[in-house]
Design an enzyme around this catalytic site. Structure first.
Site, PDB file in Angstrom:
ATOM      1  N   THR A  13       0.868  -0.996  -0.105  1.00 17.71           N
ATOM      2  CA  THR A  13      -0.027  -0.246  -0.299  1.00 17.71           C
ATOM      3  C   THR A  13       0.033   1.453  -0.305  1.00 17.71           C
ATOM      4  OG1 THR A  13      -0.233   0.054   2.757  1.00 17.71           O
ATOM      5  CG2 THR A  13      -1.608  -1.142   1.279  1.00 17.71           C
ATOM      6  N   ALA A 252       5.422   5.398   9.393  1.00 18.83           N
ATOM      7  CA  ALA A 252       3.858   5.752   8.910  1.00 18.83           C
ATOM      8  C   ALA A 252       4.983   5.897   7.200  1.00 18.83           C
ATOM      9  CB  ALA A 252       2.952   6.568   8.682  1.00 18.83           C
ATOM     10  N   LYS A 253       4.285   4.930   6.296  1.00 17.67           N
ATOM     11  CA  LYS A 253       4.020   5.251   5.059  1.00 17.67           C
ATOM     12  C   LYS A 253       3.878   6.885   4.064  1.00 17.67           C
ATOM     13  CE  LYS A 253       2.928   0.570   4.264  1.00 17.67           C
ATOM     14  NZ  LYS A 253       2.260  -0.552   3.704  1.00 17.67           N
ATOM     15  N   ARG A 254       3.298   7.576   5.065  1.00 19.24           N
ATOM     16  CA  ARG A 254       3.295   8.872   4.683  1.00 19.24           C
ATOM     17  C   ARG A 254       5.088   9.579   4.712  1.00 19.24           C
ATOM     18  NH1 ARG A 254       0.793   8.686   9.307  1.00 19.24           N
ATOM     19  NH2 ARG A 254       1.336   9.549  11.161  1.00 19.24           N
TER      20      ARG A 254
END
Ligand code: GLU
Length: 284
Positions: A13, A252-254
């Site tokens: 994701t 986090a992926k952000r």
């Protein structure tokens, strides 16, 4: 002696970031130091959020980092039939039921209840659809209502009986089958869920040691429940700390600047990446 089989199981994701590499490296290292097997599994059951480009990028970053895996990568979306078979078994034992609730229905129901039991991720599903008659279920299915499947946790707990699992640092932990309530066992859009696919795959792939972040410790309680119900041997667990930034926030992926992609583009080497990881605190 039993061969050690570990796995790294990213969901595609987003791009690989320092936190996930920390986790991947533990799984890789534990296999390598034991002369065992290190597997990579792509957990793409959430088909709306997962992207093939991310999968390709994650695998490419792992290779670049030297975290080479053994055998083929297993992609969960290629194996829906495996999960479907297990779902049928649970259905035949009366352990799952269709749930037609939307998020809004669930929120309304919880707000109206005098006290709502809470799990690790907030209030638990209040069980609204558990007691629908078969006739009502048929009626809603024919009318085209969307549905997911849920595990009847109380019934499952009764059938499974007591169980426990072993975490390397925490010792033996008594399984809490009701911790997540009647959790989703098959999503609206795919014939499985994270909990079902992980349990089936760890079993089919012969994983002996599950290394993953301690944020997933609550999930291990329900994976243990499914293992006991299905007669699977429980792997050993090593829930590790989460890597955090200097303010104690987990990655986090952000956090785009801490993706392996961005670090590679900035000219860093794999050794630089591992040195960076070693310099970050991990949260107790
Ligand atoms: N796919 C999960 C994630 O990316 C990891 C699941 C696991 O290790 O069991 O968070």
């Amino acid at each position: 002696m039993m061969t050690v089989v570990t796995r790294f199981a990213p969901s595609p994701t987003g791009e690989l970031h320092l936190g996930s590499v920390y986790s991947a490296r533990i799984a890789w290292q534990r296999a390598r130091e034991a002369g065992g097997t290190f597997l990579v599994r792509i957990e793409d059951t959430d088909i709306r959020r997962c992207r093939r480009e991310y999968e390709t990028a994650i695998l490419d970053d792992l290779r670049w980092l030297g975290l080479h895996w053994d055998g083929e990568v297993r992609r969960q979306s290629d194996h829906f039939a495996d999960y479907g078979k297990v779902l049928d078994q649970l259905d035949a034992r009366g352990l799952i039921y269709p749930c037609f609730c939307t998020r809004a229905d669930i929120a309304r129901e919880i707000a109206a209840a005098a006290s709502a039991p809470h799990g690790p991720d907030g209030p638990l599903y209040p069980g609204t659809c558990r007691s629908l008659s078969n006739e009502e279920r048929r009626h809603r299915i024919v009318a085209g209502h969307e549905l997911c499947m849920r595990l009847d946790a109380a019934r499952a707990a009764e059938q499974a009986g007591p169980y426990s699992f072993v975490d390397e640092t925490r010792g033996r932990i008594e399984g809490q089958p009701l911790l997540m309530g009647d959790f989703v066992i098959a999503r609206k859009d795919t014939p499985t869920s994270y909990h079902l696919a992980v349990t089936v795959d760890d079993h089919l792939q012969g994983v002996t040691l599950v290394t993953r972040g301690e944020d997933l410790l609550p999930s291990t309680h329900v994976h243990g429940l499914l293992q006991k119900l299905l007669g699977y041997a429980a792997p050993q667990y090593a829930h590790h700390r989460l890597l955090t930034d200097s303010e104690g926030r987990r990655f986090a992926k952000r956090d785009r600047d801490l993706t392996i992609r961005a670090l590679r583009e900035a000219g860093k080497t794999p050794a630089d990446v591992f040195a960076l990881i070693a310099a970050f605190p991990s949260k107790a």
